[in-house]
Structure formats: C-alpha cells, structure tokens
Design a protein around this motif. Structure first.
Motif, PDB file in Angstrom:
ATOM      1  N   ASP A   1       0.931  -1.034  -0.113  1.00  0.00           N
ATOM      2  CA  ASP A   1      -0.509  -0.330  -0.335  1.00  0.00           C
ATOM      3  C   ASP A   1       0.934   1.092  -0.138  1.00  0.00           C
ATOM      4  O   ASP A   1      -0.028   2.177   0.208  1.00  0.00           O
ATOM      5  N   SER A   2       1.862   1.266   0.569  1.00  0.00           N
ATOM      6  CA  SER A   2       2.940   2.252   0.513  1.00  0.00           C
ATOM      7  C   SER A   2       3.128   2.748  -1.167  1.00  0.00           C
ATOM      8  O   SER A   2       3.452   3.797  -1.118  1.00  0.00           O
ATOM      9  N   PHE A   3       3.103   1.766  -1.397  1.00  0.00           N
ATOM     10  CA  PHE A   3       3.617   2.162  -3.358  1.00  0.00           C
ATOM     11  C   PHE A   3       2.438   2.411  -4.217  1.00  0.00           C
ATOM     12  O   PHE A   3       2.132   2.559  -5.451  1.00  0.00           O
ATOM     13  N   TYR A   4       0.795   2.886  -3.373  1.00  0.00           N
ATOM     14  CA  TYR A   4      -0.621   3.669  -4.027  1.00  0.00           C
ATOM     15  C   TYR A   4       0.605   4.711  -4.482  1.00  0.00           C
ATOM     16  O   TYR A   4       0.869   5.272  -4.155  1.00  0.00           O
ATOM     17  N   HIS A   5       0.130   5.265  -6.278  1.00  0.00           N
ATOM     18  CA  HIS A   5      -0.012   6.276  -6.615  1.00  0.00           C
ATOM     19  C   HIS A   5      -1.033   7.913  -6.239  1.00  0.00           C
ATOM     20  O   HIS A   5      -1.865   6.853  -5.703  1.00  0.00           O
TER      21      HIS A   5
ATOM     22  N   ASP B   1       3.324   2.231  -8.280  1.00  0.00           N
ATOM     23  CA  ASP B   1       3.990   2.285  -8.895  1.00  0.00           C
ATOM     24  C   ASP B   1       4.901   1.321  -7.967  1.00  0.00           C
ATOM     25  O   ASP B   1       5.903   1.078  -7.204  1.00  0.00           O
ATOM     26  N   THR B   2       4.512   0.409  -9.324  1.00  0.00           N
ATOM     27  CA  THR B   2       5.359  -1.013  -9.142  1.00  0.00           C
ATOM     28  C   THR B   2       7.727  -1.325  -9.356  1.00  0.00           C
ATOM     29  O   THR B   2       7.907  -1.410  -8.800  1.00  0.00           O
ATOM     30  N   GLU B   3       7.236   0.021 -10.489  1.00  0.00           N
ATOM     31  CA  GLU B   3       8.654   0.783 -10.804  1.00  0.00           C
ATOM     32  C   GLU B   3       9.608   0.713  -8.817  1.00  0.00           C
ATOM     33  O   GLU B   3      11.248   0.412  -8.681  1.00  0.00           O
ATOM     34  N   LEU B   4       9.047   1.498  -8.575  1.00  0.00           N
ATOM     35  CA  LEU B   4       9.622   2.751  -6.887  1.00  0.00           C
ATOM     36  C   LEU B   4       9.366   1.321  -6.212  1.00  0.00           C
ATOM     37  O   LEU B   4      10.286   0.957  -5.353  1.00  0.00           O
TER      38      LEU B   4
ATOM     39  N   ASN C   1       5.227   6.866   3.164  1.00  0.00           N
ATOM     40  CA  ASN C   1       3.783   6.285   3.970  1.00  0.00           C
ATOM     41  C   ASN C   1       2.268   6.431   2.581  1.00  0.00           C
ATOM     42  O   ASN C   1       2.600   7.037   1.988  1.00  0.00           O
ATOM     43  N   TYR C   2       1.421   6.388   3.343  1.00  0.00           N
ATOM     44  CA  TYR C   2      -0.386   5.855   2.573  1.00  0.00           C
ATOM     45  C   TYR C   2      -1.563   5.992   3.625  1.00  0.00           C
ATOM     46  O   TYR C   2      -1.682   5.865   4.850  1.00  0.00           O
ATOM     47  N   ASP C   3      -1.606   7.605   2.775  1.00  0.00           N
ATOM     48  CA  ASP C   3      -3.046   7.795   3.864  1.00  0.00           C
ATOM     49  C   ASP C   3      -4.215   7.631   2.931  1.00  0.00           C
ATOM     50  O   ASP C   3      -4.099   8.069   1.955  1.00  0.00           O
ATOM     51  N   PHE C   4      -5.209   6.126   3.653  1.00  0.00           N
ATOM     52  CA  PHE C   4      -5.980   6.004   3.001  1.00  0.00           C
ATOM     53  C   PHE C   4      -7.538   6.712   2.949  1.00  0.00           C
ATOM     54  O   PHE C   4      -8.886   6.357   2.463  1.00  0.00           O
TER      55      PHE C   4
ATOM     56  N   GLN D   1      -3.437   9.875  -1.150  1.00  0.00           N
ATOM     57  CA  GLN D   1      -2.512  10.392  -0.791  1.00  0.00           C
ATOM     58  C   GLN D   1      -1.196  10.236  -0.288  1.00  0.00           C
ATOM     59  O   GLN D   1      -1.459   9.446   1.180  1.00  0.00           O
ATOM     60  N   ALA D   2       0.420   9.725  -0.811  1.00  0.00           N
ATOM     61  CA  ALA D   2       1.577   9.517  -0.737  1.00  0.00           C
ATOM     62  C   ALA D   2       1.691  10.436   0.799  1.00  0.00           C
ATOM     63  O   ALA D   2       1.375  11.484   0.211  1.00  0.00           O
ATOM     64  N   ILE D   3       2.825   9.651   1.768  1.00  0.00           N
ATOM     65  CA  ILE D   3       2.639  11.143   2.993  1.00  0.00           C
ATOM     66  C   ILE D   3       4.377  10.913   2.692  1.00  0.00           C
ATOM     67  O   ILE D   3       4.831   9.881   2.810  1.00  0.00           O
ATOM     68  N   GLU D   4       4.795  11.983   2.647  1.00  0.00           N
ATOM     69  CA  GLU D   4       6.627  12.320   3.226  1.00  0.00           C
ATOM     70  C   GLU D   4       7.294  10.937   4.199  1.00  0.00           C
ATOM     71  O   GLU D   4       6.368  11.235   4.956  1.00  0.00           O
TER      72      GLU D   4
END
Ligand code: ADP
Ligand code: C5P
Length: 288
Positions: free
Chosen positions: A57-61, A83-86, A104-107, A111-114
């Motif tokens: 989940d950390s790699f969701y766009h 983002d499978t490349e990442l 980090n990812y916020d459901f 959005q990804a979080i720094e």
C-alpha cells in the motif's frame, strides 16, 4: 493445514538466498484476508532476527485533483494503481542491504505522505510511531499486499511466496453482522455456504468504516465495481505462484509455526542469524 502449492510451476524459491542477502518473503491475498495478521504472527515468532515489514500500500500512486473528484470511479485494486517501478527499486535496494526511504500512504486522502526516517527499536515504539520509516539491512524482508505476487520481477526477488486464504464464516455470524450494520440481505449473501469473499467483505466493511473513514454504501459499491472483479482477474490468478497457501489465515497456528520453522532453517543454513532483536515495520496506514 499448510498447503504446499502443487501448481507453483516448479518456481518455488526462485531467488536462492545468499549469505549476504536478507531472506525475502512475499505475502499476498485478497483484501482483509488476514495478510497483516499472518505477518504479525510470523514476526512475533522471529524475535532473534531483524525483520522489515513493507506494505505494498505504501506504493499506491497519489491521486491528483482531477482523479480525487472522481475517486469513486478509481480502481485501487488494479496493478496500475501501484508504482511498481518504485516498489521494485526499493525492494532491490533493501535486498542488497541498502537503506531506503519508503512513502507512507493515507487511505483517507488517497495520498502518499513524505517518509519520516524512523528506526523502531522496540514494540512499545511501534505503537507510538505507527507510520514509520527506516532502514538498516535486515535479516528478513516481508513484503505484504494484495498484488505482491502479480509482477514477475517482484516475485523473482522472493525466497518464499505465501498466499493467504480466508476460510468460511458461519451463517449466523453474517446474519448478526447484517443486523448490526443495518444493511439489507441484498448486500451480504446469507446462506449455508458463505464463502471466503463474504468473510472478507464483512471484515472490510467493519475496517473501512471504522479505520479508513468510509461509509457502508461506498464500501459496497467499490467492492462490487472494482474489488471483487479485480480479485478474480489479478489476485486469485497470482495464487498459482505461491509456494505456500495458508487456509484460514491467522487462525492457522500450525501453518505459521511451519513457516517460521522453515525460515529458521534457511537462516541457519546461511548463517544469517544475529542475536539482536529488532523489528522494523514500514507501514502505510497513517491515521489522521
Ligand atoms: P489484510 O492485511 O489482508 O487486509 P488484516 O490482517 O488486516 O487483513 O485483517 C483484516 C481485518 O480482519 C482486521 O480488522 C482483522 O482484525 C480482522 N481479522 C483478521 N484475521 C481474522 C480472523 N482470523 N478472525 C477474525 N478477524 C480477523
Ligand atoms: O489492507 P488491504 O489489503 O485490504 O488493502 C488493499 C485494499 O485497499 C484494496 O482492496 C483497495 O480497494 C483498498 N484501497 C482503498 N482506498 C485507497 C487505497 C486502497 O479503498 N485509497
């Protein structure tokens, strides 16, 4: 209780662990199948090893403003949502013993979080820093997520591939769930052969309304439009690549014990065991 997958194309343990590389485990399965529960059970038995748990989940766009306006039409269960490349690059670095920064990812905001660099030293710190980051070279890497067995490049990094199956729920539990949630029987099929997906759906309703800020109608709509079809199209077919299939997820103590035994054997063989307990979790469920 532990099912060794006969149809894994003879591809079991593609990537042989080397003396210098961490042992890499992939844990896949449908939404709310018990992947996180199984990982936590494995980790709790690996107290003498450094373990890094990475969530796919950390790699969701992150969704841009346009996509956010139409979020109910977005398929978060499609391989292209990640983002499978990442992910691949991070996993390759980790496997080579290099430190990485993982978002980090916020459901709730999609959005990804720094990432904030944070090395977790003890379990008590885990509760204080649920959204963490790290990382020093671990002995074991666990990558968990609905589609971690989908991409062959990610699979090839793994030394052990696990698929979590859920099991069955007694009809009366479904009826009670239905009554408590106040949804009609058209939403949850109540019959004597309630299957794996019913269990996962009822868990998901519970979790997403409590933890991910969703309402029941949206959860059910998303489930019917995207989650179930993508499970059938992408997740279920990836089960054939698993070395091990765990029926009844976290209820299956025997399977967990056998997996941990196997990991100990492999780590022993490759002289990777170190005697300093340290658990690092890279997780994405950041709560606001
Ligand atoms: P996943 O990581 O596959 O989404 P989780 O392990 O987070 O699944 O479980 C999803 C939800 O179901 C959580 O609320 C968890 O507490 C619950 N759960 C998991 N395993 C079981 C089980 N064996 N029995 C009952 N509830 C479970
Ligand atoms: O924890 P679990 O494996 O259930 O997480 C994956 C699920 O999260 C996917 O089935 C996807 O539908 C859901 N998801 C979501 N909203 C997001 C990102 C993922 O509902 N922003």
């Amino acid at each position: 209780n532990l099912s060794l997958n006969p149809s894994s194309n003879g591809n079991a343990s593609n990537a042989k662990p080397s003396a210098k590389q961490p042992f890499f485990i992939g844990v896949a399965g449908g939404t709310a199948s018990g992947k996180t529960t199984v990982c936590n059970m494995i980790i709790s038995q690996l107290r003498d090893q450094r373990v890094v748990l990475v969530n796919q989940d950390s790699f969701y766009h992150s969704l841009d403003a346009e996509k956010l306006k139409r979020v109910h039409e977005y398929n978060f269960d499609h391989p292209e949502a990640f983002d499978t490349e990442l992910l691949l690059s991070c996993m390759e670095h980790l496997k080579r013993g290099k430190a990485v920064s993982i978002p980090n990812y916020d459901f709730k905001t999609h959005q990804a979080i720094e990432p904030t660099r944070k090395v977790i030293q003890s379990e008590s710190q885990l509760t204080r820093f649920p959204a963490l980051l790290l990382v020093n070279p671990p002995d074991i890497i666990i990558l968990e997520g609905i589609l971690v067995l989908h991409d062959p490049r990610v699979r090839d990094l793994m030394n052990m591939k696990i698929f979590v199956d859920t099991g069955y729920l007694y009809p009366f539990v479904l009826i009670v769930t239905n009554l408590i949630l106040g949804v009609g029987s058209n939403y949850l099929a109540i019959n004597s052969t309630s299957a794996d997906s019913d269990v996962r759906l009822s868990r998901r309703i519970q979790r997403d309304t409590v933890e991910r800020g969703r309402n029941i109608e949206n959860v059910l709509d998303q489930y019917a439009r995207f989650v179930k079809p993508s499970f059938e199209e992408f997740i279920l077919p990836s089960k054939k690549y698993a070395d091990i299939i765990i029926p009844r997820g976290g209820d299956n103590d025997v399977a967990i014990d056998l997996i941990v035994q196997h990991i100990h054997t492999k780590l022993g063989q490759h002289e990777l065991c170190k005697i300093y307990p340290n658990i690092v979790v890279i997780h994405s469920t950041f709560q606001i």
